[in-house]
Design a protein around this motif. Structure first.
Motif, PDB file in Angstrom:
ATOM      1  N   ARG A   1      17.286   4.961  65.562  1.00  0.00           N
ATOM      2  CA  ARG A   1      17.605   6.261  66.180  1.00  0.00           C
ATOM      3  C   ARG A   1      17.498   6.242  67.713  1.00  0.00           C
ATOM      4  NH1 ARG A   1      18.047  10.728  62.948  1.00  0.00           N
ATOM      5  NH2 ARG A   1      16.913   9.732  61.249  1.00  0.00           N
ATOM      6  N   PHE A   2      16.504   5.563  68.228  1.00  0.00           N
ATOM      7  CA  PHE A   2      16.344   5.453  69.686  1.00  0.00           C
ATOM      8  C   PHE A   2      16.078   3.993  70.028  1.00  0.00           C
ATOM      9  CE2 PHE A   2      14.628   9.609  68.344  1.00  0.00           C
ATOM     10  CZ  PHE A   2      15.606  10.414  68.910  1.00  0.00           C
ATOM     11  N   GLU A   3      16.526   3.619  71.219  1.00  0.00           N
ATOM     12  CA  GLU A   3      16.399   2.210  71.609  1.00  0.00           C
ATOM     13  C   GLU A   3      14.985   1.928  72.098  1.00  0.00           C
ATOM     14  OE1 GLU A   3      18.571  -0.701  74.678  1.00  0.00           O
ATOM     15  OE2 GLU A   3      19.857   0.913  73.916  1.00  0.00           O
ATOM     16  N   ILE A   4      14.272   1.115  71.361  1.00  0.00           N
ATOM     17  CA  ILE A   4      12.929   0.693  71.781  1.00  0.00           C
ATOM     18  C   ILE A   4      12.544  -0.530  70.956  1.00  0.00           C
ATOM     19  CG2 ILE A   4      11.729   2.215  70.127  1.00  0.00           C
ATOM     20  CD1 ILE A   4      10.428   1.161  73.631  1.00  0.00           C
ATOM     21  N   ASP A   5      11.723  -1.385  71.532  1.00  0.00           N
ATOM     22  CA  ASP A   5      11.144  -2.494  70.769  1.00  0.00           C
ATOM     23  C   ASP A   5      10.194  -1.860  69.745  1.00  0.00           C
ATOM     24  OD1 ASP A   5       9.164  -4.294  69.912  1.00  0.00           O
ATOM     25  OD2 ASP A   5       9.427  -5.559  71.662  1.00  0.00           O
ATOM     26  N   ILE A   6      10.485  -2.043  68.471  1.00  0.00           N
ATOM     27  CA  ILE A   6       9.733  -1.334  67.429  1.00  0.00           C
ATOM     28  C   ILE A   6       8.263  -1.736  67.408  1.00  0.00           C
ATOM     29  CG2 ILE A   6      10.325  -2.902  65.513  1.00  0.00           C
ATOM     30  CD1 ILE A   6      10.618  -0.214  63.831  1.00  0.00           C
TER      31      ILE A   6
END
Length: 265
Positions: free
Chosen positions: A199-204
């Motif tokens: 849903r959003f760009e981030i290193d999980i």
């Protein structure tokens, strides 16, 4: 009436509660959509009420994973009937790599053993690209945590990671009477549809670290929980449209993704 006298006694230690009604089984499997051409996994098939209904829908292949040896014997007839389409293995679902037994795309349909349901779900979320969808029965309290929104006591790690990667919905609740033996809690059926991109760009992994840090003391303000790693050079709270006085349960997933930059390697 169901003849529970003939049935193998469920093991409390394995969190076994089995669906008895074929009506409920059909309703659950309807939510998984067309099974034709799909590989399907069922966890803890028990007496086979879900298994029978899945096989009737003509999946490409069904793999059932059962930890209880005595229950596997209950599947001899189905194995004979659906030779080459159905396999049951004795294993702990928490410790197997599904793709070693069955190829993606995979649909999972399961009434999850209560005692491992969260750990199993998190394991699948870590490998979500392997799955087309998941149709799962959880204890109602756990289901509420998965779909919880900000400003709720149920909102936390499970809600955030689930919703970053998937569209999750509670479809209907089940009363204890639907199971044998009757659990002491209500259950909910959840559909999990993986998103094509998170849903959003981030290193999980950075997000997971942040969420673990701030939700461990969910009544504390963000600036207090994060004071040891805040970089004074820039105002991370401002970029997330926050003041830092908020408690973690009042922060959206998108805002948490902005803050998670703090934990990027």
């Amino acid at each position: 009436m169901h003849n529970t006298q003939m049935m193998h006694k469920p093991k409390k230690s394995l969190g076994q509660n089995f669906i008895l009604s074929s009506h409920t089984a059909k309703k659950l499997i309807d939510l998984a959509g067309d099974l034709n051409g799909f590989n399907v996994i069922e966890i803890g098939p028990g007496y086979g009420s879900l298994t029978k209904e899945i096989l009737k829908r003509n999946p490409k292949f069904l793999l059932a994973i059962e930890k209880d040896t005595n229950l596997i014997k209950q599947h001899d007839q189905l194995l004979g009937l659906y030779k080459g389409k159905y396999k049951i293995i004795e294993a702990d679902a928490l410790h197997i790599k599904e793709t070693e037994f069955i190829e993606p795309p995979i649909k999972i349909i399961a009434s999850l053993p209560y005692n491992i349901s969260v750990a199993l779900f998190l394991k699948w979320l870590d490998n979500i690209a392997n799955f087309t969808n998941l149709t799962l029965i959880f204890q109602k309290e756990v289901a509420k945590r998965i779909v919880a929104q900000p400003h709720s006591k149920d909102y936390g790690y499970l809600s955030i990671i689930s919703q970053l990667l998937c569209k999750v919905e509670i479809k209907f609740d089940l009363l204890p009477e639907e199971f044998f033996p009757k659990p002491k809690v209500n259950s909910s059926v959840i559909t999990v549809n993986p998103l094509p991109l998170q849903r959003f760009e981030i290193d999980i992994n950075a997000l997971k670290k942040l969420v673990q840090v701030v939700f461990v003391k969910r009544r504390k303000m963000l600036k207090t929980s994060l004071k040891n790693i805040l970089n004074s050079k820039y105002d991370i709270f401002k970029s997330a449209q926050l003041t830092g006085n908020e408690r973690p349960e009042d922060v959206t997933i998108e805002q948490l993704c902005v803050l998670a930059v703090l934990f990027k390697n």
